[in-house]
Every structure is written in structure tokens, then in C-alpha cells.
Design a protein around this motif. Structure first.
Motif, short mmCIF file in Angstrom:
data_model
loop_
_atom_site.label_atom_id
_atom_site.label_comp_id
_atom_site.label_asym_id
_atom_site.label_seq_id
_atom_site.Cartn_x
_atom_site.Cartn_y
_atom_site.Cartn_z
N ILE A 23 38.20 24.39 39.02
CA ILE A 23 37.32 25.51 39.36
C ILE A 23 37.78 26.78 38.66
O ILE A 23 36.97 27.54 38.11
CB ILE A 23 37.25 25.69 40.89
N SER A 24 39.07 27.00 38.63
CA SER A 24 39.62 28.17 37.95
C SER A 24 39.27 28.16 36.46
O SER A 24 38.90 29.19 35.89
CB SER A 24 41.14 28.19 38.15
N GLU A 25 39.38 27.01 35.84
CA GLU A 25 39.06 26.89 34.41
C GLU A 25 37.57 27.11 34.15
O GLU A 25 37.19 27.53 33.06
CB GLU A 25 39.48 25.51 33.88
N ALA A 26 36.73 26.84 35.13
CA ALA A 26 35.29 27.02 34.96
C ALA A 26 34.86 28.48 35.09
O ALA A 26 33.74 28.82 34.72
CB ALA A 26 34.54 26.17 35.99
N CYS A 27 35.75 29.32 35.61
CA CYS A 27 35.41 30.72 35.85
C CYS A 27 36.22 31.62 34.93
O CYS A 27 37.44 31.73 35.07
CB CYS A 27 35.72 31.09 37.31
N PRO A 28 35.55 32.28 33.98
CA PRO A 28 36.27 33.12 33.02
C PRO A 28 36.82 34.40 33.67
O PRO A 28 36.30 34.87 34.67
CB PRO A 28 35.20 33.45 31.99
N ASP A 29 37.90 34.92 33.07
CA ASP A 29 38.41 36.21 33.51
C ASP A 29 37.34 37.26 33.29
O ASP A 29 36.56 37.14 32.35
CB ASP A 29 39.68 36.58 32.71
N PRO A 30 37.22 38.26 34.08
CA PRO A 30 38.10 38.71 35.15
C PRO A 30 37.67 38.24 36.54
O PRO A 30 38.01 38.87 37.53
CB PRO A 30 37.97 40.23 35.05
#
Length: 175
Positions: A112-119
Motif C-alpha cells: 500500500i505504501s508503494e502504491a501511494c506516492p510522496d507526500p
């Protein structure tokens, strides 16, 4: 640091959401206070447009896997990514409260973290299985810490959960 204020609009209709945003526009400015509005994935675009039009200091938050967390990892990751692309600035993730293995949670939360770009910021909705000391809650919190999540969201206050969440932010929100 500003106070954490989150208003859950999960389950609200479009008209209810419009009314709340209008009411928020009449509130006096309170320092560097950042209001957060938690909306269903289907309401993100509307909420983001309403907040933008009203020029309000409001962060749009949505959920992935809510409420049970019993969704396939790829579905949650896709839901989170679509939410971000629709205007959400933060995603709160539900995990399966029957899983007490931190590695299982970790692989899911990393996806899930990888699917959501910063920031984009990520929060874990702490799984509640009766007692706040339940192994599933602690396993999920440990995984969230390792996956780079920013905060833990709980539906009930608990010193045990707050202690387990450290050094992540811990907030009680009425979802």
C-alpha cells in the motif's frame, strides 16, 4: 505542532458533505489548525473540489480496506492509489483483525505504501478484537512502524495501544 482534528464523514451523502464544508467555511481561523475530513473513496473528488472552492485549510483523508480489512492486498493498494489520484492527501488503512502475524501485515502495508506516492501520509486504523492488548493490534502496529506509516488511528483510547504506537502519532477518532 497543530492539534489533530479529524471529522469522519464516512457514510455521508453528497448533500451532507456539502453542508459540512459550508459550515466549516464559517468557522473562525484558529492559528495553524489543520482540519481533516475523512470521506469514503467515492466522495473524495467532491470533497476535494468543495474544499478547494471554499479555500479552506482542510486535508482530505480516505480509507482503504475499511471497515473490515478483509480485502485482498492488491485491492487495498489500488483503492489507496485511486484515492490519492482523486485528491486524498492521506490514506487510513484497515487490516484484518484476525491476523496476528506482523510479517503478513508488513507485506500488505508495504504494498500500500508503494502504491501511494510522496507526500501522501499513511495511517493504520488499529484493529480492535475486544481487548486493546490483542496480538493482532500489536502485530499491525509493529508492521505500520516498519512500513513507514505516520500515525495509528484507534476507535477507542487505550494506554496500551498508544504505548505500542510510539514513536508514531496515536489518535483516537470516532469513525
Amino acid at each position: 505542532m497543530s492539534e489533530f482534528v479529524a471529522l469522519s464523514m464516512l457514510g455521508a451523502s453528497a448533500d451532507q458533505l456539502k453542508k459540512i464544508v459550508e459550515q466549516m467555511g464559517t468557522l473562525p481561523h484558529i492559528g495553524n489548525q489543520c482540519f481533516r475530513v475523512v470521506v469514503d473513496p467515492t466522495q473524495i473528488t467532491l470533497a476535494a473540489q468543495l474544499v478547494k472552492d471554499a479555500q479552506l485549510p482542510v486535508m482530505i483523508i480516505s480509507v482503504a480496506g475499511y471497515p473490515t480489512g478483509r480485502h485482498h492486498t492488491l485491492i487495498k493498494a489500488s483503492e489507496a492509489r485511486l484515492a490519492v489520484q482523486s485528491g486524498a492527501e492521506e490514506i487510513w488503512v484497515s487490516v484484518d483483525n484476525t491476523i496476528a502475524d506482523s510479517n503478513t501485515h508488513l507485506s500488505e502495508l508495504i504494498a500500500i505504501s508503494e502504491a501511494c506516492p510522496d507526500p501522501v501520509q499513511l495511517g493504520l486504523i488499529a484493529p480492535l478484537s475486544g481487548a486493546p492488548t490483542h496480538p493482532a493490534a500489536h502485530a499491525a502496529i509493529q508492521a505500520a512502524r516498519q512500513a513507514g506509516f505516520k500515525r495509528i488511528i484507534s476507535r477507542q483510547g487505550s494506554p496500551e495501544l498508544a504505548e505500542a504506537a510510539s514513536p508514531l502519532e496515536f489518535h483516537v477518532v470516532d469513525l
